[in-house]
Design an enzyme around this catalytic site. Structure first.
Site, short mmCIF file in Angstrom:
data_model
loop_
_atom_site.label_atom_id
_atom_site.label_comp_id
_atom_site.label_asym_id
_atom_site.label_seq_id
_atom_site.Cartn_x
_atom_site.Cartn_y
_atom_site.Cartn_z
N ASN A 179 -3.88 8.98 4.40
CA ASN A 179 -2.66 8.41 4.97
C ASN A 179 -2.56 8.51 6.49
OD1 ASN A 179 -1.71 7.80 2.39
ND2 ASN A 179 -0.63 9.73 2.17
N HIS A 232 -6.03 -6.22 -2.45
CA HIS A 232 -6.81 -6.29 -1.22
C HIS A 232 -7.06 -7.72 -0.77
CE1 HIS A 232 -8.61 -1.96 -1.60
NE2 HIS A 232 -7.35 -1.97 -1.22
N SER A 262 -8.41 -15.78 3.58
CA SER A 262 -6.96 -16.05 3.61
C SER A 262 -6.27 -14.75 3.98
CB SER A 262 -6.48 -16.58 2.25
OG SER A 262 -6.85 -15.71 1.21
N PRO A 297 -7.25 7.33 -4.78
CA PRO A 297 -8.62 6.79 -4.80
C PRO A 297 -9.12 6.57 -3.38
CG PRO A 297 -7.18 5.57 -6.29
CD PRO A 297 -6.29 6.44 -5.45
N VAL A 321 0.55 9.60 -6.13
CA VAL A 321 0.59 11.03 -5.80
C VAL A 321 1.82 11.65 -6.46
CG1 VAL A 321 0.64 12.74 -3.97
CG2 VAL A 321 -0.60 10.59 -3.62
N HIS A 334 0.53 4.23 -2.64
CA HIS A 334 0.24 5.61 -2.24
C HIS A 334 1.35 6.56 -2.66
CE1 HIS A 334 -3.31 5.39 0.72
NE2 HIS A 334 -3.35 4.33 -0.07
N ARG A 390 0.82 -1.21 0.00
CA ARG A 390 0.00 0.00 0.00
C ARG A 390 0.86 1.26 0.00
NH1 ARG A 390 -3.20 2.69 4.46
NH2 ARG A 390 -4.97 3.71 3.43
#
Length: 334
Positions: free
Chosen positions: A98, A197, A253, A167, A74, A70, A66
């Site tokens: 964040n 995800h 999982s 997003p 940006v 991120h 992640r």
């Protein structure tokens, strides 16, 4: 921590060389072998620190993935998310997407410190972050993709850029897709990268509206599976104090990178509204069905999308700098 099977490793290696062959035509700015001479042990250093971090905290695999996402979304992959605020700069760490959410900075610091011992002033924090994300995914059963290197670190960070460009789980699919296309990605990348995800957690506040007041009249999201809804309401009751509790993005999982994320969406058990929304569009829903039945093709496409994402807005040549400390510019003159 699970170790990928021999079959999985063979498949991952095949995809690795396949991507290496294809991507050599489109990544002229970056080079997979960029540090072969200047820092030959780079990958080994990154791998060891990431392995240690995940061994101590299994959530760290998702956090590093992640963090890379991120950063790249940006203003490009230039390490801006790693910069601390200063008296003259309010950076991305305190942006709404964040703040009290993005993790893994200490892991990147540890990697950077080790790299500086062997290859001082050579490897950018941005490249370290890209490598750490790849190693993290692979260590929890995901694919292995070629990370093209040679990125340089940016000189600033902007809180507002993170607020507007990242997003949000509260946005409709159309808005999320528009943010992806603005970065040179496409609808397929939306579906494929959302598959990340399959690992990680979300705070209750990111999906509680689906549980208690989806329509503004006190009703839940009608697309939610009834049993799943009951379980989530137990975990995240509609009262103060539950907003920061964590729920797994893929309860089947939790710490394993696989294609259960897509199976969950087919069964109406996607956690985030933005994830389940993929089933509300014919184009994206067809991809979800496809990946729910084809795990190795998901790994292949996820690898390709990660390579694309890792090339967004990179700084090369004489642009930017190679930070000595990932949290601050080499010069404090912002």
């Amino acid at each position: 921590m699970n170790i990928p099977s021999a079959k999985k490793r063979f498949t991952s290696c095949f995809f690795f060389f396949f991507l290496l062959f294809l991507s050599s035509f489109v990544h002229g700015q970056l080079d997979y072998r960029f540090y072969d001479n200047s820092c030959p042990n780079l990958t080994r250093i990154v791998r060891y620190v990431v392995w240690s971090a995940i061994s101590n905290d299994t959530r760290m695999a998702a956090s590093l993935l992640r963090l890379h996402f991120h950063d790249c979304f940006v203003d490009g992959c230039e390490g801006s998310v790693l910069l601390d605020d200063t008296s003259t700069m309010t950076g991305e760490k305190t942006a709404f997407p964040n703040k009290n959410s993005v993790r893994g900075f200490e892991v990147i610091d540890a990697i950077k410190a080790n790299v500086e011992k062997y290859c001082p002033g050579t490897v950018s924090c941005t490249d370290i972050l890209a490598l750490a994300a790849r190693e993290a995914v692979y260590m929890v059963g995901g694919p292995y993709w070629p990370v093209y290197l040679g990125r340089r670190d940016g000189l600033t960070a902007k809180q507002n850029s993170a607020n507007t460009q990242l997003p949000s789980p509260f946005e409709p699919l159309q808005n999320i897709t528009a943010k992806f296309t603005s970065k040179g990605l496409d609808v397929k990348d939306v579906v494929v990268l959302s598959g990340g995800h399959t690992i990680g957690f979300a705070q209750c506040f990111t999906f509680k509206p689906r549980l208690f007041n989806f329509d503004g009249a006190g009703n839940p999201d009608p697309t939610l599976d009834a049993t799943f809804l009951t379980n989530l309401r137990t975990l995240c009751p509609n009262q103060d104090g539950s907003d920061t509790k964590l729920a797994p993005l893929d309860a089947n999982s939790i710490n394993r990178f696989d294609n259960f994320y897509y199976k969950n969406l087919v069964n109406n058990t996607g956690l985030l509204m933005s994830d389940q929304a993929l089933m509300g569009d014919d184009t994206t829903a067809s991809m979800v069905y496809y990946y729910s039945k084809q795990p190795y093709l998901f790994y292949k496409d996820f690898s390709a999308s990660m390579v694309k994402m890792g090339n967004i807005g990179v700084l090369t040549g004489n642009d930017g700098e190679i930070r000595k400390n990932c949290r601050v510019r080499n010069s404090y003159n912002y």
